[in-house]
Design an enzyme around this catalytic site. Structure first.
Site, mmCIF file in Angstrom:
data_model
loop_
_atom_site.group_PDB
_atom_site.id
_atom_site.type_symbol
_atom_site.label_atom_id
_atom_site.label_comp_id
_atom_site.label_asym_id
_atom_site.label_seq_id
_atom_site.Cartn_x
_atom_site.Cartn_y
_atom_site.Cartn_z
ATOM 1 N N ARG A 168 0.817 -1.220 0.000
ATOM 2 C CA ARG A 168 0.000 0.000 0.000
ATOM 3 C C ARG A 168 0.854 1.274 0.000
ATOM 4 O O ARG A 168 0.557 2.237 0.693
ATOM 5 C CB ARG A 168 -0.991 -0.027 1.173
ATOM 6 C CG ARG A 168 -2.106 -1.041 0.941
ATOM 7 C CD ARG A 168 -3.144 -0.972 2.027
ATOM 8 N NE ARG A 168 -2.577 -1.336 3.306
ATOM 9 C CZ ARG A 168 -3.058 -0.955 4.482
ATOM 10 N NH1 ARG A 168 -4.123 -0.209 4.532
ATOM 11 N NH2 ARG A 168 -2.486 -1.334 5.603
ATOM 12 N N HIS A 210 -23.032 11.507 10.298
ATOM 13 C CA HIS A 210 -21.981 11.673 9.287
ATOM 14 C C HIS A 210 -21.279 13.014 9.436
ATOM 15 O O HIS A 210 -20.354 13.311 8.690
ATOM 16 C CB HIS A 210 -22.570 11.501 7.891
ATOM 17 C CG HIS A 210 -23.265 10.181 7.746
ATOM 18 N ND1 HIS A 210 -24.588 10.001 8.083
ATOM 19 C CD2 HIS A 210 -22.810 8.971 7.359
ATOM 20 C CE1 HIS A 210 -24.911 8.737 7.899
ATOM 21 N NE2 HIS A 210 -23.852 8.095 7.463
ATOM 22 N N CYS A 255 -28.532 1.566 6.239
ATOM 23 C CA CYS A 255 -27.887 2.886 6.164
ATOM 24 C C CYS A 255 -28.292 3.660 4.930
ATOM 25 O O CYS A 255 -27.428 4.065 4.173
ATOM 26 C CB CYS A 255 -26.389 2.746 6.110
ATOM 27 S SG CYS A 255 -25.678 1.771 7.378
#
Ligand code: GLN
Ligand code: ZN
Length: 774
Positions: free
Chosen positions: A24, A709, A658
């Site tokens: 990564r 959020h 959700c």
């Protein structure tokens, strides 16, 4: 079996490769750049080096045509937005000031401007940034990235094929820009967009590109007559360009359907089709239109989005049939390899028996090359590969992991009654009301409380051996104590234990179920620099021992109020894992459901009276083609009911999803036969409440009144106003008060204040209700 040689030499190719690097490196470089630790040049160098290494690896493996342009610093749809100059007005200044910072501003937003919205790339777990278009959008070509990456490949001496998101898919993935009428159709911009594609194609041609690939996965969805016409027009116009590269139009993730005859007739030189799973229907459809005479067919016979080895013999048979249907047949994965991890060879912890069944990007590339050789030069040349492949497939089939007689017998014995609760909803509701004694407008949360630095440290300490299991459990218990005591003081009615012990809502269960395999390096890009490591659902699923009862019971022992047990549902367990491909999904779902059912029953036996089974993935797993949806919804709802129907009528089953746009699955949500549902709704509370009412949804519901959020703390007045509005659609006996999702990503100070306001609001509105006895 021997396959005759292909007339034109068969080539091996791929459409895209994982971007992140073996460890990564890309994530580290980008996040380092954001944090100011890495310079722009440093980031560019890392990116260029990763691209070079990928091309090397592909070319060395024997891939004849390597993709370029599939690489991205964030997202390939955002790259396309840059390529066609559709920069939203609010981001223009940033992009003009600095292209790189402006690019990241569009992706992530800044203090001043909001980012582009993010959503799922078809039915994968990759998320793209949604283009924002309107009647005033002016496109302009910017082929710099595409040309530069192609030239890198040329300089390296590899044969390359630039890959672009196609114009139809780009427009179909877009949404009306802020301020533009919601019914604006981005596809109406096609005539403005095509000249920009023409320019990019000309630039790539000038740079020496012989072929260019245009990805049109949107064509595998059901398309209207107008959309089908647009496809015909787009490829007629692009095909008619003078001095252009040869065009390969690629479709993937499903069958092409109505778009197939259109593209077969279009003046393009090649078509890429998916020949895995349901997309195998492409084979008959292709024969029905008389094949692709004079054209190149790229056959996606290796599943590009799952982790299992290919059945090489079966693929060769498919390829052999295809040979008669096109001028030339090349071999590829069904889609970009972006959706699978990099290298199964890196997985040292997986039983070597099992790792032989796994193919990540690197192994898939080898399979593609092997198939291309077999097809082009005859199967004798790959005889050793074929023999090894047959042995691995046979071993997988015969393995105790994939065939546990006890699991199979139990699944086979399931009756319809096992998926039905003992009483219908209306009668259960009465029983539950008496049993639970909750006030009107009961308050609760979705399950998780903040995952603090201390919790992450505790997990890291356990892994590193700095603390032992007992030490770790002590830390979790102390966290649960805090979470329970806060909720009691705040006055919440149905408590949760807070999920402190869970790293992830799927992985936690996968680690405790037999039949799942975990990877160490199996990262795939979810969005931007966020990578996930989905567990691999490899075998028959069973639950050796209770998974959550210990923590839920501990939490319950601390309070007289009901503590809600929390589980991840069967559909979500499948959706966020790599699933086995050797049996129907419904069969796998049923096994998972039975394992979870035992957990639900154990939670009840341990004194639980409220149990929540989360299904946030129910809607996103909906098949792309409408024709396939009924079958999916049948097994999805059946597996949820199987999970939750073993309990007494008095036990209240909750579920959570959700999203606010559930309109197209509201019947399925009802079919889950849950008692209470919580939904994401803080941004449009009224709309969700009204929609539920309009659909005649008969059950209790908690449209979220606190948007988790955002770090913003909603005031008690705001929450009361939302509740009063909600009450105009849902009667007080059926309305719950809760945030719209779990709190794990939030900080304690906001969570504390928000939940206190939420309780205050519920109390205030309760007091105004006519029969407010409590
Ligand atoms: N129970 C989970 C939580 O609260 C639900 C998460 C989700 O819906 N994605 O974290
Ligand atoms: Zn949620």
């Amino acid at each position: 079996m021997t396959t005759k040689s292909a007339a034109a030499a068969t080539r091996a190719t791929v459409y895209g490769y994982p971007r992140q690097g073996p460890r990564r490196e890309l994530k580290k470089a980008i996040e380092g750049y954001w944090a100011g630790r890495v310079t722009a040049d440093g980031l560019r160098d890392t990116a260029a080096e990763l691209r070079r290494a990928n091309r090397d690896r592909l070319a060395d493996a024997g891939v004849h045509e390597v993709p370029t342009g599939d690489f991205s610093l964030y997202d390939h749809v955002l790259d396309t937005t840059v390529m066609v100059g559709a920069i939203p007005p609010r981001h223009r200044a940033a992009v003009e000031a600095d292209a790189l910072d402006g690019y990241f501003a569009m992706a992530r937003g800044t203090q001043e401007v909001a980012p582009l919205e993010m959503t799922k790339w078809f039915d994968t777990n990759y998320h793209y940034l949604v283009p924002e278009l309107g009647p005033d959008t002016v496109f302009s070509a910017n082929s710099r990235k595409q040309v530069a990456e192609f030239e890198e490949a040329v300089a390296q001496g590899v044969t390359a094929r630039p890959v672009l998101v196609g114009p139809i898919t780009y427009l179909l993935l877009a949404k009306p820009a802020p301020g533009v009428a919601a019914d604006f159709q981005p596809l109406t911009l096609l005539d403005r967009l095509l000249p920009v594609y023409a320019e990019v194609l000309a630039d790539l041609r000038a740079a020496g590109a012989e072929w260019v690939q245009l990805d049109e996965p949107a064509l595998v969805q059901d398309r209207s007559f107008a959309e089908l016409n647009a496809i015909a027009r787009a490829y007629r116009d692009l095909g008619a360009l003078a001095d252009r590269p040869r065009l390969l139009v690629a479709s993937y993730f499903d069958r092409l359907g109505e778009a197939l005859p259109i593209l077969a007739k279009a003046p393009i030189e090649g078509l890429a089709l998916d020949f895995t799973g349901a997309a195998c229907a492409n084979l008959d459809a292709l024969a029905a239109v008389g094949g692709l005479p004079g054209k190149r067919l790229v056959a996606g016979v290796v599943d590009g989005r799952n982790v299992w080895i290919n059945d090489l013999g079966r693929s060769l048979a498919t390829l052999g049939t295809l040979l008669g249907l096109a001028e030339r047949v090349d071999v590829a994965a069904s889609c970009s390899l972006l959706h699978v991890p990099l290298d199964a060879g890196d997985e040292r912890d997986i039983d070597p028996q099992i790792s032989r069944w796994l193919a990540f990007a690197r192994q898939k590339t080898e399979e593609i090359v092997t198939l291309a050789r077999g097809l082009g030069q005859g199967t004798d040349i790959i005889a050793t590969h074929l023999a090894a492949n047959r042995a691995d497939l046979a071993a997988r089939k015969a393995s105790a992991l994939t065939h546990d007689p006890a699991v199979r017998a139990r699944a086979a014995a399931v009756t319809d009654a096992d998926g039905r609760r003992s009483l219908p909803y209306a009668e259960r509701a009465t029983t539950q009301r008496a049993h639970l004694g909750l006030p009107l407008l009961p308050t609760t949360t979705i399950g998780s409380f903040p995952q603090t630095g201390e919790l992450r440290t505790a997990r890291a300490d356990l892994r590193a051996g700095r603390i032992d299991e007992a030490g770790y459990e002590e830390r979790i218990e102390s966290e649960i104590r805090d979470v329970i005591s806060f909720q009691e003081k705040a006055g919440i009615d149905v408590l949760v234990h807070g999920e402190a012990e869970r790293n992830d809502m799927v992985q936690y269960f996968a680690e405790r179920l037999t039949g799942y395999v975990a990877t160490r390096h199996g990262w795939v890009q979810s969005y931007g620099t966020r990578y996930v490591r989905p567990p691999i659902l490899a075998g028959d699923i069973s639950r050796p021992e209770p998974m959550t009862v210990r923590w839920t019971s501990f939490a319950q022992s601390l309070s007289d109020r009901p503590v809600k047990g929390m589980l991840t549902g069967p559909v979500t367990m499948l959706a966020w894992s790599f699933v086995r491909d050797d049996q129907p999904l419904g069969t796998t779902a049923r096994q998972v459901a039975l394992a979870l059912r035992d957990e639900v029953d154990d939670l009840e036996a341990a004194g639980g009276s409220v149990i929540q089974v989360d299904e946030p993935a129910l809607r996103e797993t909906l098949p792309l083609r409408v024709a396939d949806r009924a079958e999916y919804l049948a097994w999805a709802t059946e597996s949820f009911r199987l999970t939750t129907s073993g309990v007494h009528a008095a036990t209240q089953i909750h579920t959570h999803m959700c999203y606010a746009e559930f309109g197209d699955i509201v019947q399925a949500i009802d079919d889950l036969d849950a008692d209470v549902i919580s939904l994401e709704a803080a941004r449009s509370h009224m709309q969700v409440a009204r929609e539920l009412a309009a659909h005649g949804y008969p059950r209790e519901a908690g449209p979220g009144v606190y948007d988790i959020h955002s770090p913003r703390v909603p005031s008690a007045e705001e929450v009361s106003a939302l509740l009063r509005e909600g009450l105009t659609a849902i009667p007080a006996e059926r309305l719950w008060v809760n945030p719209d999702c779990g709190l794990k990503t939030r900080g304690w100070p906001e969570v504390r204040a928000s939940l206190e306001n939420l309780v205050a609001a519920a109390r205030e509105v309760r007091a105004t209700l006519p029969d407010a006895a409590s």
